[in-house]
Structures are given as C-alpha cells and as structure tokens.
Motif scaffolding. Structure first.
Motif, short mmCIF file in Angstrom:
data_model
loop_
_atom_site.label_atom_id
_atom_site.label_comp_id
_atom_site.label_asym_id
_atom_site.label_seq_id
_atom_site.Cartn_x
_atom_site.Cartn_y
_atom_site.Cartn_z
N PHE A 72 0.83 -1.20 0.00
CA PHE A 72 0.00 0.00 0.00
C PHE A 72 0.87 1.26 0.00
O PHE A 72 0.62 2.19 -0.77
N SER A 75 3.08 1.63 -3.25
CA SER A 75 2.21 1.99 -4.37
C SER A 75 1.75 3.44 -4.26
O SER A 75 1.72 4.18 -5.25
N ILE A 344 -8.08 3.75 -1.99
CA ILE A 344 -8.01 2.94 -3.21
C ILE A 344 -9.36 2.29 -3.50
O ILE A 344 -9.80 2.22 -4.65
N THR A 502 -5.25 -2.19 -5.69
CA THR A 502 -3.91 -1.61 -5.74
C THR A 502 -3.18 -2.08 -6.99
O THR A 502 -2.53 -1.29 -7.69
#
Length: 528
Positions: A72, A75, A344, A502
């Motif tokens: 997470f 990204s 997200i 993601t």
C-alpha cells in the motif's frame, strides 16, 4: 508508421456491450444483474449472520493491512511521483477530449464538484478528531512521538495532513485521468474497463472487463452505503449534542431517508442542476464556516498552525511513507495503511465522477487541480479546525481538554462549543455533513449507473433513481438490522477490496502512460 499509430487504439466496443433495453432502461445485463445479485446476497448474509460476516470481513481487512502494508505505501508513493511527473512531462499538454474540446463547467464549479465528491465529508468528520487523536495517544502516535507535547502537536497536524494530502488525491487522479482520456480522446465507454484496453485489447469488452466493472460497482455502492450509515450516526450524535434529540436508530433512519429524498431530487434535476448546484452551495457554506473558525477563534494561532502543518507535513512525508522498520506499528496499521486501502477502494467512484466532469482540461491542468489545489486547501482546513482544537486542549479549555476524545463524531461540535455563536456554527456543521452526503449519493448514483449501462453518459434518469434508492436502502437496512457492527463489516469489506485494486491502479498507470505517449505521437505526426 502513421497507420500503426492510427490503428493502435481502434476498437469496436459495441460488440461487447451486451446491453438490454427493457421498459426504457439501458443496462449491461451481465454487470447489472451479477452486481445486483451479489449486493442482495451480501446484505442479507450480513443481516442474518452478523457475527460470521463481521469476523470474516474484519479478518480479511486485518490480513490485507498487516501483510501488505508495504504494498500500500510503496504503491501510494509511486502514484504521487507518477502524477507529479505528468505535470512536467510533454504529455501534460494533451487536452482531454481533443485539441478543440472546451470545459463543460466553470473552473470553480468543476473544483467544487470534485472536492465534494472526493473527501469533503471526511474533512468534516476528521478535521478535529484526527489531530486530537494523535496528540492525545487515542490509538497510537505517529512515529512514536511523545503525546501531549509541542512536538506531538506539530506531528499530529503533519500526519493528519499526510493522510489527506497528495497521496489520496494522486490515487483519485490516476483513475480519473485514465477514464477521461480513454473515454473522451479514444472514444471508449466511460467505464473502468476502458483504462485496461492498452493491456488487454478488445478482450476488455468480454468477461475480463465484466469482472473489473462489477468490482468497481461493489466497491462504490458499499463504500457509499457505509459512509451514509456512519454519517447518519454522526449527524444524529450532533443533533443529540445540540438539541437533546434522541440519537437512536429511528433518528438515524430518518436522516438516511431525508438525505436519500434530497438526493433523488438532485438526480432528477441532472448533473448541471443537481450535483453542480449542491456542490457550489456546499463549497460556499464550507468556506463561510472555515473563515468563521479562523477569525472568530484564535486567529493568530490558526495562521501559526498553517505554517506548522505545512512544515510538519513536508518534513515528515518521507519517514511517514516508509513501510519498513516502523516502530509505530499500532498507529501505522490502524491509520495510514487503513486510509490507503480505503482511498483505493473509493477510487473507482471518485475517479469516474471526476472524469465525467473534466472534459476540456489539459492533462497538466487536470493533475494540478486534482492533486495540488485540494492539498493546499486541506492544509488550511486542517490547520483551522485541528489547530483550534489542539490550542484549546493545550490551554485547558472545553470538554476535549477535560475528557479527551470520547466520541469522534462529536469532536467537531466540542471544538465549536468554545467559539462564539456555537449553536449556529454547529447547526451549519450538521447541514454541511448532510449536504455533502447528498452530493456523494448523487454523484455515486451517476457513476454506478454509467458502469451498469456499459459506460453510457446519457443512461435513463430512472436508473440513477434506482441506485440512489439502493444506497439509502442498504444503509437503512444495515443500521436497522445490525447497527454500527453491520456498517463496520461493510466498511471492512470495502477496505479489503483495496488490496486487489492496488494492482489494478499500478497497471492503470502503465496503460495511461502508454496511451498518452501514443496520443502525443499522433499529435506530433499531424494526425490529430
């Protein structure tokens, strides 16, 4: 060479639309009926087996957060760098919709709509509660800073800004820009599958695209229903705090019903007379409230807090973005990783809505407006509301200083209680919460309707009415049948969707850059 460029994105997506038009409707039958069946199954299962669903979904959420925290955060950093690069790269000159496209909405109306859909309601809920939580060690402190200290106050504002600044808006910008580019520049439908055409080609009009769109609808409607239910609880708590109105289930369902009714009116009025009008009203009310808090409260302290927030945000953005060797695991997992998964999971909804209203802007204008401007405004908002609350605590003023953070839904009202005209500003706060939810419901209905209609921009109004009613019905059913536990189960489910999405967003970055480069080559070759 010219022929290759010309044919690279040619497609006949109508062959894969699979639409039916009964009773004047326009539905993509696979996406619509599979999504409807899954929604019914999920809601009924949550109400019949609340403990089992709560355990399963929270287990999935915890597993995603604990085991993929690195994914997470890495990204999120990639998304920010990618968006900043688009601002300065030559592809930034490309105009969404083509070189002759003009914006449908004024700059102020456009910005009001994207901000209201993006996170306006979150700023109302967390603008006070989050920095207070970090400062008082309500659930861990960022970077293990000592609570209730000047350093703790500074990092509380900086860490709050980290969660509401460049990273979430970069997530939204990638989805929004991808969808708007492929819809308005390449003539594809405005639906999530279109962003994957550079990867899968015409296969996106088949089962691969169906799965992508179904996941997007589920993430959107569950996220909206969760927020509507939790927002009703916040509004009910505010009414009880101000007017001693019972904050129980009956009041919460009445609030959901009222919000849904107003959303239906907005849906019927259309995008220009509905979401645009409400978003402009929202921004005017929010601006008035912000200015009042600044100038009726501790004005000098707020301006000092703006400097503190800005400095703490940018000086700590690298250590807060590092997923390795963290010693603040409780805070890191409970706040940052949760937020990234939540943003997200919301990106299909917010991204598609922003895409819908952004035709006519250049890539550079688009990314700057979606990424930079909201971050600057949020710095001022968090400094005014969060900074005022921290100043009150440090001065020993009010219930937040005396009792600490006892109920996050009341934090804003407790801060406003120590500023003049408390009843007026607190009531305005409740109105803002409700109107923000109306705009979210309306824009969410537009997004879901577009996806379930195969990417149509002009699907029948009664379909948006259906989805607006569904959002309210799901929220009301969960509040009535399971209360806060059912809503948290739904929220856990939505957050869990953030993990697979993601990977979707990372692939989307590649597809978007490839598409933009192709478009630039076409322009340079004089073919556009």
């Amino acid at each position: 060479m010219s022929e290759v460029l010309k044919d690279e994105y040619s497609t006949d997506y109508q062959a894969g639309q699979d639409n039916i038009t009964p009773l004047g409707l326009d539905l993509h039958k696979t996406v619509f009926f599979v999504t409807a069946a899954l929604i019914i199954f999920f809601v009924v299962g949550t109400l019949i087996f609340p403990d089992v669903s709560n355990s399963m979904l929270n287990g999935a959420k915890t597993g995603a957060i604990n085991h993929f925290d690195w994914l997470f955060l890495i990204s999120g950093n990639i998304f920010v760098v990618f968006c900043l690069a688009l601002i300065v790269l030559p592809v930034g000159k490309i105009r969404i919709g083509g070189s002759d496209a003009v914006p449908e909405f004024s700059t102020m109306s456009w910005f009001a709509m994207l901000f209201a859909a993006g996170m306006g309601i979150g700023l109302m809920f967390w603008g006070v509660a989050e920095p207070v939580a970090y400062y008082t060690d309500w659930y861990g402190t960022p970077l293990n800073v000592a609570p209730n200290t000047p350093e703790g106050a500074s990092l509380a504002l900086g860490a709050t800004m980290y969660h509401w600044g460049l990273h979430p808006w970069a997530i939204y910008a990638i989805v929004a820009l991808s969808l708007s580019f492929f819809a308005f520049n390449k003539g594809m439908p405005l639906t999530l599958r279109s962003a994957f055409f550079p990867i899968f080609g015409d296969r996106v009009w088949g089962w691969i695209g169906d799965i992508i769109d179904i996941l997007a609808v589920l993430a959107t409607i569950f996220g909206l229903a969760t927020s509507l239910g939790l927002g009703a609880q916040q509004a009910a708590s505010g009414l009880h705090y101000l007017f001693d109105i019972d904050s129980g289930i009956s009041t919460q369902i009445a609030i959901i019903f009222g919000i849904t009714c107003v959303a239906l009116i907005s849906v019927v009025r259309g995008l220009d007379g509905g979401v645009k009008l409400l978003s402009n009203i929202n921004m005017a009310l929010a601006a008035a409230m912000l200015l009042f808090v600044i100038f009726a409260g501790h004005t000098l302290g707020v301006f000092e807090a703006i400097g503190t927030t800005t400095s703490a945000y940018f000086s700590n953005i690298l250590p807060l973005s590092n997923p390795f060797g963290r010693e603040d695991e409780t805070w890191f997992h409970g706040w940052t990783v949760f937020y990234w998964a939540w943003w997200i999971s919301w990106s299909p909804f917010v991204g598609m809505f922003i895409a819908r209203v952004s035709k006519g802007r250049t890539v550079r204008q688009f990314v700057t407006a979606v990424l930079i401007i909201p971050t600057l405004i949020t710095i001022v908002w968090m400094s005014a509301f969060g900074g005022s609350a921290l100043e009150q605590i440090q001065s020993g003023v009010g219930s937040l200083a005396a009792d600490g953070l006892t109920d996050v839904s009341l934090a804003m009202f407790q801060m406003l209680a120590n500023i003049p005209l408390t009843a007026i500003t607190s009531f305005l706060g409740i109105i803002l919460v409700m109107v923000f939810f109306v705009t979210s419901s309306d824009s969410g209905s537009l997004v879901i309707d577009s996806i379930t209609a195969g990417g149509k921009l002009d699907a029948p109004t009664q379909q948006r009415v259906f989805w607006a009613v569904m959002e309210g019905a799901i929220a009301a059913a969960l509040v009535f049948g399971g209360g806060a536990d059912a809503l948290k189960s739904l929220q856990a489910g939505a957050v869990s969707v953030g993990l697979p999405f993601t990977f979707v967003l990372l692939v989307m970055c590649y597809g978007l850059y490839k598409g933009l480069n192709n478009e630039r080559a076409l322009i340079n070759a004089g073919m556009k």
